[in-house]
Motif scaffolding. Structure first.
Motif, PDB file in Angstrom:
ATOM      1  N   ASP A   1     -61.722  72.774  35.339  1.00 40.78           N
ATOM      2  CA  ASP A   1     -62.811  73.441  36.054  1.00 40.78           C
ATOM      3  C   ASP A   1     -62.711  74.950  35.873  1.00 40.78           C
ATOM      4  N   ASP A   2     -63.840  75.618  36.069  1.00 42.30           N
ATOM      5  CA  ASP A   2     -63.863  77.077  35.913  1.00 42.30           C
ATOM      6  C   ASP A   2     -62.832  77.719  36.832  1.00 42.30           C
ATOM      7  N   GLY A   3     -62.048  78.626  36.276  1.00 41.33           N
ATOM      8  CA  GLY A   3     -61.084  79.376  37.078  1.00 41.33           C
ATOM      9  C   GLY A   3     -59.749  78.687  37.269  1.00 41.33           C
ATOM     10  N   GLU A   4     -59.604  77.475  36.742  1.00 46.24           N
ATOM     11  CA  GLU A   4     -58.340  76.761  36.918  1.00 46.24           C
ATOM     12  C   GLU A   4     -57.337  77.100  35.817  1.00 46.24           C
ATOM     13  N   ILE A   5     -56.048  76.901  36.133  1.00 43.32           N
ATOM     14  CA  ILE A   5     -55.048  76.757  35.072  1.00 43.32           C
ATOM     15  C   ILE A   5     -54.659  75.288  35.082  1.00 43.32           C
ATOM     16  N   VAL A   6     -54.862  74.629  33.956  1.00 41.37           N
ATOM     17  CA  VAL A   6     -54.476  73.229  33.843  1.00 41.37           C
ATOM     18  C   VAL A   6     -53.439  73.116  32.732  1.00 41.37           C
ATOM     19  N   SER A   7     -52.331  72.446  33.014  1.00 42.06           N
ATOM     20  CA  SER A   7     -51.286  72.278  32.006  1.00 42.06           C
ATOM     21  C   SER A   7     -51.291  70.866  31.467  1.00 42.06           C
ATOM     22  N   LEU A   8     -51.022  70.795  30.172  1.00 35.72           N
ATOM     23  CA  LEU A   8     -50.878  69.507  29.502  1.00 35.72           C
ATOM     24  C   LEU A   8     -49.441  69.492  29.004  1.00 35.72           C
ATOM     25  N   ILE A   9     -48.630  68.621  29.612  1.00 38.65           N
ATOM     26  CA  ILE A   9     -47.220  68.605  29.223  1.00 38.65           C
ATOM     27  C   ILE A   9     -46.889  67.290  28.529  1.00 38.65           C
ATOM     28  N   GLY A  10     -45.802  67.294  27.790  1.00 38.54           N
ATOM     29  CA  GLY A  10     -45.405  66.084  27.083  1.00 38.54           C
ATOM     30  C   GLY A  10     -44.409  66.432  25.997  1.00 38.54           C
ATOM     31  N   ALA A  11     -43.737  65.401  25.511  1.00 35.94           N
ATOM     32  CA  ALA A  11     -42.685  65.610  24.515  1.00 35.94           C
ATOM     33  C   ALA A  11     -43.279  65.940  23.154  1.00 35.94           C
ATOM     34  N   ASN A  12     -42.386  66.229  22.207  1.00 40.27           N
ATOM     35  CA  ASN A  12     -42.762  66.405  20.806  1.00 40.27           C
ATOM     36  C   ASN A  12     -43.593  65.243  20.318  1.00 40.27           C
ATOM     37  N   GLY A  13     -44.712  65.542  19.659  1.00 41.90           N
ATOM     38  CA  GLY A  13     -45.496  64.475  19.042  1.00 41.90           C
ATOM     39  C   GLY A  13     -46.361  63.678  20.003  1.00 41.90           C
ATOM     40  N   ALA A  14     -46.469  64.130  21.252  1.00 41.96           N
ATOM     41  CA  ALA A  14     -47.255  63.384  22.244  1.00 41.96           C
ATOM     42  C   ALA A  14     -48.764  63.489  21.986  1.00 41.96           C
ATOM     43  N   GLY A  15     -49.171  64.502  21.213  1.00 44.40           N
ATOM     44  CA  GLY A  15     -50.598  64.658  20.920  1.00 44.40           C
ATOM     45  C   GLY A  15     -51.224  65.890  21.561  1.00 44.40           C
ATOM     46  N   LYS A  16     -50.404  66.780  22.065  1.00 41.25           N
ATOM     47  CA  LYS A  16     -50.913  67.969  22.775  1.00 41.25           C
ATOM     48  C   LYS A  16     -51.674  68.904  21.822  1.00 41.25           C
ATOM     49  N   THR A  17     -51.026  69.230  20.702  1.00 39.09           N
ATOM     50  CA  THR A  17     -51.671  70.141  19.748  1.00 39.09           C
ATOM     51  C   THR A  17     -52.931  69.503  19.171  1.00 39.09           C
ATOM     52  N   THR A  18     -52.854  68.227  18.886  1.00 31.83           N
ATOM     53  CA  THR A  18     -54.028  67.523  18.352  1.00 31.83           C
ATOM     54  C   THR A  18     -55.194  67.637  19.335  1.00 31.83           C
ATOM     55  N   THR A  19     -54.908  67.498  20.621  1.00 28.00           N
ATOM     56  CA  THR A  19     -55.969  67.610  21.632  1.00 28.00           C
ATOM     57  C   THR A  19     -56.619  68.991  21.560  1.00 28.00           C
ATOM     58  N   LEU A  20     -55.791  70.043  21.519  1.00 27.05           N
ATOM     59  CA  LEU A  20     -56.356  71.402  21.444  1.00 27.05           C
ATOM     60  C   LEU A  20     -57.135  71.606  20.156  1.00 27.05           C
ATOM     61  N   HIS A  21     -56.606  71.112  19.053  1.00 29.12           N
ATOM     62  CA  HIS A  21     -57.295  71.283  17.769  1.00 29.12           C
ATOM     63  C   HIS A  21     -58.637  70.554  17.761  1.00 29.12           C
ATOM     64  N   THR A  22     -58.714  69.460  18.461  1.00 30.86           N
ATOM     65  CA  THR A  22     -59.987  68.725  18.501  1.00 30.86           C
ATOM     66  C   THR A  22     -60.996  69.483  19.363  1.00 30.86           C
ATOM     67  N   ILE A  23     -60.510  70.085  20.446  1.00 34.71           N
ATOM     68  CA  ILE A  23     -61.409  70.863  21.312  1.00 34.71           C
ATOM     69  C   ILE A  23     -62.022  72.024  20.525  1.00 34.71           C
ATOM     70  N   THR A  24     -61.190  72.703  19.733  1.00 37.82           N
ATOM     71  CA  THR A  24     -61.706  73.891  19.032  1.00 37.82           C
ATOM     72  C   THR A  24     -62.264  73.561  17.649  1.00 37.82           C
ATOM     73  N   GLY A  25     -62.435  72.286  17.355  1.00 44.24           N
ATOM     74  CA  GLY A  25     -63.161  71.900  16.148  1.00 44.24           C
ATOM     75  C   GLY A  25     -62.340  71.937  14.872  1.00 44.24           C
ATOM     76  N   LEU A  26     -61.008  71.986  14.999  1.00 51.09           N
ATOM     77  CA  LEU A  26     -60.173  72.062  13.796  1.00 51.09           C
ATOM     78  C   LEU A  26     -59.825  70.670  13.274  1.00 51.09           C
ATOM     79  N   VAL A  27     -59.909  69.684  14.157  1.00 50.70           N
ATOM     80  CA  VAL A  27     -59.618  68.296  13.783  1.00 50.70           C
ATOM     81  C   VAL A  27     -60.771  67.442  14.324  1.00 50.70           C
ATOM     82  N   PRO A  28     -61.313  66.517  13.531  1.00 51.64           N
ATOM     83  CA  PRO A  28     -62.428  65.702  14.040  1.00 51.64           C
ATOM     84  C   PRO A  28     -61.960  64.602  15.000  1.00 51.64           C
ATOM     85  N   ALA A  29     -62.814  64.250  15.930  1.00 58.15           N
ATOM     86  CA  ALA A  29     -62.498  63.154  16.857  1.00 58.15           C
ATOM     87  C   ALA A  29     -62.908  61.834  16.215  1.00 58.15           C
TER      88      ALA A  29
END
Ligand code: ATP
Length: 234
Positions: A25-53
């Motif tokens: 939501d607007d104004g929030e800090i939301v954290s996405l935590i998880g171990a190596n390879g959990a898919g965190k970077t992939t999620t961000l890359h998909t949001i910013t259009g670097l990886v297709p869904a």
């Protein structure tokens, strides 16, 4: 507001993100935590259009990001501070920061915004003519954050800002994230440093092998037995 629904992402036969839903939501800090390879970077890359869904939807302030090109997404007010910083090593600190303003139509605030970045990071001001490739890891993280600030974002996605930094620098970087939040910037923070990420966030999600397995108020997760065992070394 960022709203992700039933998102799945694959690299060929590898399912990296499996049917996740999350919102910031607007104004929030939301954290996405998880171990190596959990898919965190992939999620961000998909949001910013670097990886297709593969499937699902990502809406950002009414815009369908899965139908928006990466270079357009930044003009919607979303900035990405990538894992590993990715500074332009052969450019000076100041040139790197100016690159952050590249997408702006109205460039009348660039000088003022540079001053603001330098008040956040006085060390960058001292080193403004130094080649970014010769900076320490912490200083490069500052450049990456400053470069994101230069695009005048309303939302910043940060990927592992604490990676490889000393505890003192980690504190400094997190203090800046809080400051940005105080200014009204929305933050989606991906971190392996679960303790810091949960301390700073309003809410958080736990990602395990591509699936969200827990979510809730960050302060609740910080005290949750399972989270403590798996991510806080308790
Ligand atoms: P880390 O903190 O190590 O970056 P992460 O949670 O960000 O981990 P991702 O980098 O999103 O995880 O990786 C999720 C899964 O997708 C992993 O199994 C990884 O090996 C795989 N993966 C990531 N990028 C690619 C790629 N370009 N090609 C093939 N597989 C990939």
């Amino acid at each position: 507001m960022l709203d992700i629904k039933n998102l799945s992402v694959s690299y060929g036969a590898i399912d990296a993100v499996k049917d996740i839903s999350l919102h910031v939501d607007d104004g929030e800090i939301v954290s996405l935590i998880g171990a190596n390879g959990a898919g965190k970077t992939t999620t961000l890359h998909t949001i910013t259009g670097l990886v297709p869904a593969k499937s699902g939807s990502i809406m950002f302030n009414g815009q369908d990001l899965l139908k928006t090109k990466a270079n357009r997404i930044v003009t919607l007010g979303m900035a990405h501070v990538p894992e590993g910083r990715h500074v332009f090593t052969r450019m000076s600190v100041q040139e790197n920061l100016e690159m952050g303003a590249y997408s702006l139509k109205d460039t009348s605030h660039v000088a003022e915004d540079l001053d603001k970045v330098y008040t956040y990071f006085p060390r960058l001001k001292e080193r403004r003519r130094q080649l970014a490739g010769t900076l320490s890891g912490g200083e490069q993280q500052m450049v990456a954050m400053g470069r994101a600030m230069m695009s005048r974002p309303n939302t910043i996605l940060m990927d592992e800002p604490s990676m490889g930094l000393s505890p003192k620098l980690v504190k400094e970087i997190f203090r800046i994230i809080e400051k940005l939040h105080d200014e009204g910037i929305t933050v989606l923070l991906v971190e392996q440093n679960a303790k810091m990420a949960l301390s700073i966030a309003d809410r958080a999600y736990v990602l395990e092998t591509g699936r969200i397995t827990m979510e809730g108020k960050a302060s609740d997760l910080l005290h949750d037995e399972k989270v403590r065992k798996a991510y806080l070394g308790a």
